[in-house]
Scaffold this active site. Structure first.
Site, PDB file in Angstrom:
ATOM      1  N   GLN A   1       0.819  -1.217   0.000  1.00 40.17           N
ATOM      2  CA  GLN A   1       0.000   0.000   0.000  1.00 40.17           C
ATOM      3  C   GLN A   1       0.850   1.263   0.000  1.00 40.17           C
ATOM      4  OE1 GLN A   1      -2.556  -0.440   3.433  1.00 40.17           O
ATOM      5  NE2 GLN A   1      -3.679  -2.154   2.545  1.00 40.17           N
TER       6      GLN A   1
ATOM      7  N   HIS B   1      -1.056   0.023   5.687  1.00 39.39           N
ATOM      8  CA  HIS B   1      -1.673   1.013   6.581  1.00 39.39           C
ATOM      9  C   HIS B   1      -0.815   2.259   6.782  1.00 39.39           C
ATOM     10  CE1 HIS B   1      -4.671  -2.004   8.605  1.00 39.39           C
ATOM     11  NE2 HIS B   1      -4.582  -2.149   7.281  1.00 39.39           N
TER      12      HIS B   1
ATOM     13  N   GLU C   1     -15.263   3.663   9.024  1.00 43.94           N
ATOM     14  CA  GLU C   1     -15.802   4.770   9.820  1.00 43.94           C
ATOM     15  C   GLU C   1     -15.638   6.126   9.138  1.00 43.94           C
ATOM     16  OE1 GLU C   1     -14.828   2.839  14.232  1.00 43.94           O
ATOM     17  OE2 GLU C   1     -13.935   4.762  13.655  1.00 43.94           O
TER      18      GLU C   1
ATOM     19  N   TYR D   1     -10.344   7.771  19.410  1.00 38.39           N
ATOM     20  CA  TYR D   1     -11.374   7.197  18.547  1.00 38.39           C
ATOM     21  C   TYR D   1     -11.402   5.668  18.575  1.00 38.39           C
ATOM     22  CZ  TYR D   1     -12.517  11.872  17.513  1.00 38.39           C
ATOM     23  OH  TYR D   1     -12.946  13.164  17.678  1.00 38.39           O
TER      24      TYR D   1
ATOM     25  N   TYR E   1     -10.067 -10.486  10.006  1.00 40.97           N
ATOM     26  CA  TYR E   1     -10.205 -11.086   8.685  1.00 40.97           C
ATOM     27  C   TYR E   1     -10.363 -12.597   8.839  1.00 40.97           C
ATOM     28  CZ  TYR E   1      -8.673  -6.562   6.982  1.00 40.97           C
ATOM     29  OH  TYR E   1      -8.571  -5.211   6.716  1.00 40.97           O
TER      30      TYR E   1
END
Length: 375
Positions: A81, A147, A240, A250, A261
């Site tokens: 990513q 991430h 979210e 949060y 997963y």
């Protein structure tokens, strides 16, 4: 006789409703093709700066020509990513030609990487970056290809918000304050923590932190309520939308609406806990929310003005969210799915200077798409 009339009326009504739906459908217009996994965009010099995740920055002309890679980028670790991710033009770009870029920065010894933010001046001819400066490097660097987060937002008071992922293998870090994993940070444009950050001077806490308990935010925008809005990926369910406030938690990974997963609860399987904020909205199953923007123009009619648009990677559509933000607690009233027939992963969405929405599709042959109003 009566049944025949009723059937005929039903057929006519069906035709009318089908015509009305078609008349209200937005239309995609391909501006440019051949972009490899484009990730972020910024409107400058009458065209669009586009990042490609493998580590290239290009300028797309108003007529759709894709320029050669712009030179002057730093070392970028592209893989998984990671790579060259978001780009934002300074609010005073017309005077200073400054842009901000978010990317995966390799460690000097090759031991890992982290999300980083840099700034540079785009040369007058638009071919190179000048005066490159690293403004922020996420700490610590880790060996991960996942991430990164990496959305940038400039607030009206001239500070930069940067949304950062938990790096997947370090998700517990999102609840501790001695690192930048799973955080939103607030920075000065010259680098360093912005004045007024909630943890400045607190022992054991990094001063750049604005909020924490985030998982992998890949969407962020400034809202009409003069607040930062962030969209983040849940694990398996529990995507979210949050409005990060200074010094608030949060919840990730202590509370979540998702699961591991393959199934199974995360931690104790909690969705609520005292001292942790609830999302403004959550998706289960996950849509994999990416770029997001509030529409400010009336190009699609006054009814759409002020609504939130979110790009979905997983289900390959553009979400239009009707909101109620007038009350003490904003809420999503309805969701509409747009451009479901494109069949491409949608990575980013922005409003252009012409008041129209623009999309990037995350494919090896990615596209820049202009979203035309109903017609």
């Amino acid at each position: 006789m009566w049944n025949s009339k009723r059937q005929l009326m039903g057929i006519v009504l069906g035709w009318v409703l089908a015509w009305a739906a078609q008349a209200q459908a937005v239309r995609p217009e391909v501006v440019a093709t051949g972009l490899q996994n484009p990730w972020g965009m910024a409107f400058v010099d009458g065209g669009v700066l586009v990042t490609e995740r493998p580590g290239r920055l290009r300028w797309v002309s108003p007529t759709g020509e894709v320029g050669a890679p712009i030179t002057g980028l730093p070392a970028i670790e592209a893989g998984g990513q990671g790579g060259l991710l978001d780009v934002v033009a300074d609010s005073a770009f017309a005077q200073n030609r400054r842009v901000y870029l978010c990317y995966a920065e390799p460690a000097a010894d090759g031991s890992g990487n982290s999300t980083a933010l840099g700034s540079a001046r785009l040369s007058d001819d638009g071919r190179r970056l000048e005066q490159w400066k690293v403004l922020f490097s996420q700490r610590p660097k880790v060996a991960s290809r996942l991430h990164f987060g990496c959305r940038i937002v400039e607030s009206p008071d001239g500070f930069l918000f940067l949304a950062l992922g938990d790096r997947f293998h370090r998700m517990a870090d999102a609840q501790t304050l001695d690192n930048h994993h799973g955080k939103v940070v607030r920075l000065r444009k010259q680098g360093g923590a912005a004045p007024g950050n909630p943890l400045m001077g607190r022992a054991g806490a990094l001063p750049e932190i604005w909020s924490w308990g985030h998982r992998n935010p890949q969407g962020a925008t400034w809202g009409p309520d003069n607040r930062l809005w962030v969209g983040e990926h849940g694990p398996q369910g529990g995507d979210e939308i949050n409005r990060p406030e200074a010094g608030k938690n949060y919840g990730w990974p202590v509370i979540t609406y998702g699961e591991n997963y393959g199934g199974g609860k995360i931690g104790e399987g909690l969705t609520h806990q005292a001292g942790m904020e609830q999302p403004l909205h959550q998706w289960t199953p996950s849509i994999a929310p990416a770029g997001m923007v509030f529409l400010r123009s009336k190009r699609y009619g006054s009814d759409w003005q002020g609504q939130l648009f979110v790009a979905s990677l997983k289900f390959r559509y553009l979400a239009r969210l009707e909101l109620d933000i007038a009350g003490p607690q904003p809420r999503v009233l309805r969701e509409h799915r747009l451009l479901t027939d494109l069949g491409q992963r949608m990575r980013d969405v922005k409003e252009g200077p012409d008041g129209l929405l623009y999309l990037l599709t995350d494919e090896r042959e990615g596209r820049l798409i202009r979203v035309l109003p109903p017609g």
